[in-house]
Design an enzyme around this catalytic site. Structure first.
Site, short mmCIF file in Angstrom:
data_model
loop_
_atom_site.label_atom_id
_atom_site.label_comp_id
_atom_site.label_asym_id
_atom_site.label_seq_id
_atom_site.Cartn_x
_atom_site.Cartn_y
_atom_site.Cartn_z
N THR A 184 0.88 -1.18 0.00
CA THR A 184 0.00 0.00 0.00
C THR A 184 0.91 1.22 0.00
OG1 THR A 184 -0.04 0.12 2.39
CG2 THR A 184 -1.78 -1.17 1.35
N GLU A 329 -5.63 -3.81 -1.02
CA GLU A 329 -6.00 -4.99 -0.23
C GLU A 329 -7.10 -5.81 -0.88
OE1 GLU A 329 -5.45 -1.98 0.94
OE2 GLU A 329 -4.60 -1.98 2.96
N LYS A 438 -15.55 16.22 11.59
CA LYS A 438 -16.66 16.11 12.54
C LYS A 438 -16.97 17.50 13.07
CE LYS A 438 -18.22 12.25 15.20
NZ LYS A 438 -17.92 11.15 16.09
N TRP A 443 -20.93 14.35 10.94
CA TRP A 443 -19.92 14.23 9.89
C TRP A 443 -20.24 15.12 8.69
CZ3 TRP A 443 -19.48 8.15 9.71
CH2 TRP A 443 -18.70 7.73 10.79
P1 ADP Z 1 -3.44 3.68 -0.42
O1 ADP Z 1 -4.33 3.60 0.74
O2 ADP Z 1 -2.14 3.04 -0.18
O3 ADP Z 1 -3.39 5.02 -1.09
P2 ADP Z 1 -5.00 2.34 -2.53
O4 ADP Z 1 -4.50 2.84 -3.81
O5 ADP Z 1 -5.24 0.93 -2.37
O6 ADP Z 1 -3.97 2.70 -1.50
O7 ADP Z 1 -6.24 3.22 -2.13
C1 ADP Z 1 -7.47 2.73 -1.71
C2 ADP Z 1 -8.39 3.84 -1.31
O8 ADP Z 1 -8.62 4.74 -2.40
C3 ADP Z 1 -9.78 3.37 -0.94
O9 ADP Z 1 -9.81 2.88 0.37
C4 ADP Z 1 -10.59 4.64 -1.12
O10 ADP Z 1 -10.49 5.49 0.00
C5 ADP Z 1 -9.92 5.33 -2.27
N1 ADP Z 1 -10.68 5.09 -3.49
C6 ADP Z 1 -10.46 4.15 -4.44
N2 ADP Z 1 -11.37 4.26 -5.42
C7 ADP Z 1 -12.19 5.28 -5.11
C8 ADP Z 1 -13.34 5.90 -5.72
N3 ADP Z 1 -13.82 5.49 -6.89
N4 ADP Z 1 -13.92 6.92 -5.06
C9 ADP Z 1 -13.44 7.36 -3.89
N5 ADP Z 1 -12.38 6.84 -3.27
C10 ADP Z 1 -11.75 5.81 -3.87
#
Ligand code: ADP
Length: 541
Positions: A184, A329, A438, A443
């Site tokens: 990640t 993940e 918050k 929220w």
């Molecule tokens: P990192 O947490 O390491 O940046 P990822 O690239 O796996 O890694 O990111 C996942 C996160 O990206 C998700 O948990 C979410 O918060 C955000 N995300 C992914 N796709 C979308 C989407 N279409 N809209 C909003 N948020 C998104």
């Protein structure tokens, strides 16, 4: 009693065997690191992947050993992916956009024994090589002619392949053995490794191929702009092999000019990237009055796709948008915003509202939202809570997982997202749990505010962060980047927002900046933004 069907292990190399058998001459086109436009096909790439596997075998690489790649989207990277996991080892994709110390940490944590890397990273690898304690061999993914500047201990990829024949038999494995590893991006602490199995990758590739995601067939031309080091390029190099599709790869090029040229000239029908890439592309198309050729579908994910972006693609360029949600993940695909039969009957504006959500889970992904005490919340489209998922391509434990189990008693994984679900399980993210604002105990969705702000004429990008407030706890601060030549002022943005958002959501302050910081995977880097505005916080109303 068991069923009487065959036990055919789901192994990643079977995908490329299938592509070479059913679509041998289907092209793989790369705008290469060396500069030329390179053409090959599934048959040749499979043959060369076998040579990679054979070389690894000769180097003494064992089942489960990790082999790193620091590389762009190229045919050589595809060969390495299949070659490494076909040799029984683990293809560990490393994100070169991370800080140098994080790259060193990741390679050492993974205990990579071999590192394949692109010419682009020659200086980087030369600098960090002494700190990479477990790496035995450094292989530059290029030919002899481009090795001039390489230190003597670095080996040449094409020389290595020339020493192998293509008779190496893929290693027969259990489908539960590991095939890939991805960390990640570490926006929330040290990067964590997710170790994908052959089985999870193959099942995920089936899911990615279906109509609700990429909709791939043997006549598709698919270009993953999302890099192979970012959550497996959303499975495209696997799914393209499964479908026998043509693959177009941009190499180190991420500029709108090169990407648009490739889309048009190679007749790309499907492509995928994060919103920041599309922002630049749409600006380029408007400025140059050009179009996207034969492009039919664009997948936008990794961060929320603003509705204005969805509208621009669909209304101005006739390209269907598929908004996708996922995370490293989850291999990474979890949901896409396709229109259900009910949603397809709605008026256009309401359809756009549905497409702006993160969408319904793919088969294989179960979802629920829970409150802070773990109690499941109703699927009413309003109740926002912690989004949990489970399924066969969801992580069960981090690699080297000192942190113990990461699932709750029911086997659910906490995504770190705050979301709502409606009666059709259509999910909408309101925030990441660490970005939640918050205010007065309620929220405020930073995502919704950002979407509303970015739809304001003259605004290129928007980010919302919470700033401390003596009475309300926190209030939103809206940080904006203007489009080139725009002079839009705070008052106009406020006017635009009024009526679109609840009154108490209206940001107390609006700040204009020339640039918003991004993570290595193209998300707004809110930790950095909060740092930048830490003084601002103390003087805020
Ligand atoms: P990192 O947490 O390491 O940046 P990822 O690239 O796996 O890694 O990111 C996942 C996160 O990206 C998700 O948990 C979410 O918060 C955000 N995300 C992914 N796709 C979308 C989407 N279409 N809209 C909003 N948020 C998104």
């Amino acid at each position: 009693m068991t069923g009487s069907m065959q036990n055919w292990p789901l192994l990643v190399w079977k995908l490329i065997d299938h592509a070479a058998a059913t679509a041998p001459r289907q092209e793989i086109v790369t705008q290469s690191v060396e500069g030329n436009l390179h053409r090959t096909n599934w048959s040749e790439v499979r043959m060369r992947a076998k040579k990679v596997a054979q070389a690894l075998d000769r180097f003494g690489i064992q089942r489960g050993d990790r082999v790193g790649t620091l590389a762009w989207n190229t045919y050589r990277h595809v060969e390495c992916w299949y070659g490494i996991s076909g040799a029984g080892a683990v293809a560990h994709t490393i994100n070169p956009r991370l800080f140098e110390d994080q790259i060193v940490y990741i390679i050492n944590h993974a205990q990579d024994r071999i590192l394949f890397f692109d010419l682009t990273f020659m200086d980087l690898v030369t600098r960090i090589a002494p700190r990479l304690t477990g790496v035995e061999r450094f292989i530059v993914m290029t030919d002899r002619a481009h090795m001039i500047t390489a230190p003597a201990e670095f080996e040449c990829y094409e020389d290595l392949l020339a020493e192998q024949d293509d008779t190496f038999p893929w290693v027969e494995l259990e489908e539960t053995e590991p095939a890939g590893l991805c960390y990640t991006s570490g926006t929330t602490g040290n990067p964590k490794g997710v170790l994908y199995s052959h089985r999870s990758n193959v099942l995920h590739s089936f899911a990615a191929t279906q109509a609700a995601v990429f909709g791939l067939s043997a006549r598709s031309v698919v270009m993953p702009i999302v890099p192979m080091f970012h959550a497996n390029a959303w499975a495209i190099p696997y799914a393209a092999a499964l479908a026998g599709a043509k693959l177009v790869l941009g190499g180190p090029h991420h500029d709108a000019v090169t990407l648009q040229r490739l889309i048009v000239e190679e007749q790309v029908s499907i492509t995928a990237a994060v919103p920041t890439v599309w922002l630049a592309m749409l600006q380029h198309l408007t400025e140059t009055r050009t179009d996207l050729g034969a492009l039919q579908r664009v997948i936008i994910g990794g961060a929320a796709a603003p509705q204005s972006m969805i509208k621009a693609f669909e209304d101005d360029f006739g390209v269907e948008v598929m908004h996708a949600w996922g995370l490293t993940e989850l291999s990474p695909l979890g949901a896409t915003a396709t229109l259900s039969a009910e949603a397809a009957k709605l008026p256009r504006q309401q359809q756009l509202d549905v497409k702006s959500r993160q969408g319904r889970p793919l088969f294989g992904i179960e979802m629920k939202v829970v409150d802070e005490n773990g109690r499941e919340l109703p699927r009413d489209g309003h109740s926002a809570g912690i989004l949990k998922v489970r399924g066969p391509w969801v992580v069960a434990q981090y690699f080297g997982g000192g942190e113990g189990t990461i699932l709750d008693e029911g086997g659910w994984f906490d995504t770190g997202d705050i979301a709502t679900l409606d009666s059709e399980s259509c999910m909408q993210i309101t925030d990441r749990s660490k970005d939640v604002i918050k205010s007065g105990g309620e929220w405020i969705s930073s995502v919704e505010l950002e979407n509303a702000a970015v739809a304001c004429p003259g605004i290129a990008e928007a980010a919302v962060i919470g700033i401390p407030h003596p009475r309300w706890g926190e209030r939103p601060l809206l940080v904006l980047v203007r489009k080139p030549d725009s002079t839009v002022a705070a008052a106009e943005v406020r006017e635009h927002l009024a009526g679109q958002i609840a009154k108490w959501w209206m940001p107390d302050d609006i700040a204009f900046v020339s640039d918003i910081p991004h993570t290595a995977t193209g998300k707004i880097l809110k930790t950095e933004l909060r740092k930048q505005f830490s003084d601002y916080c103390s003087v805020a109303r």
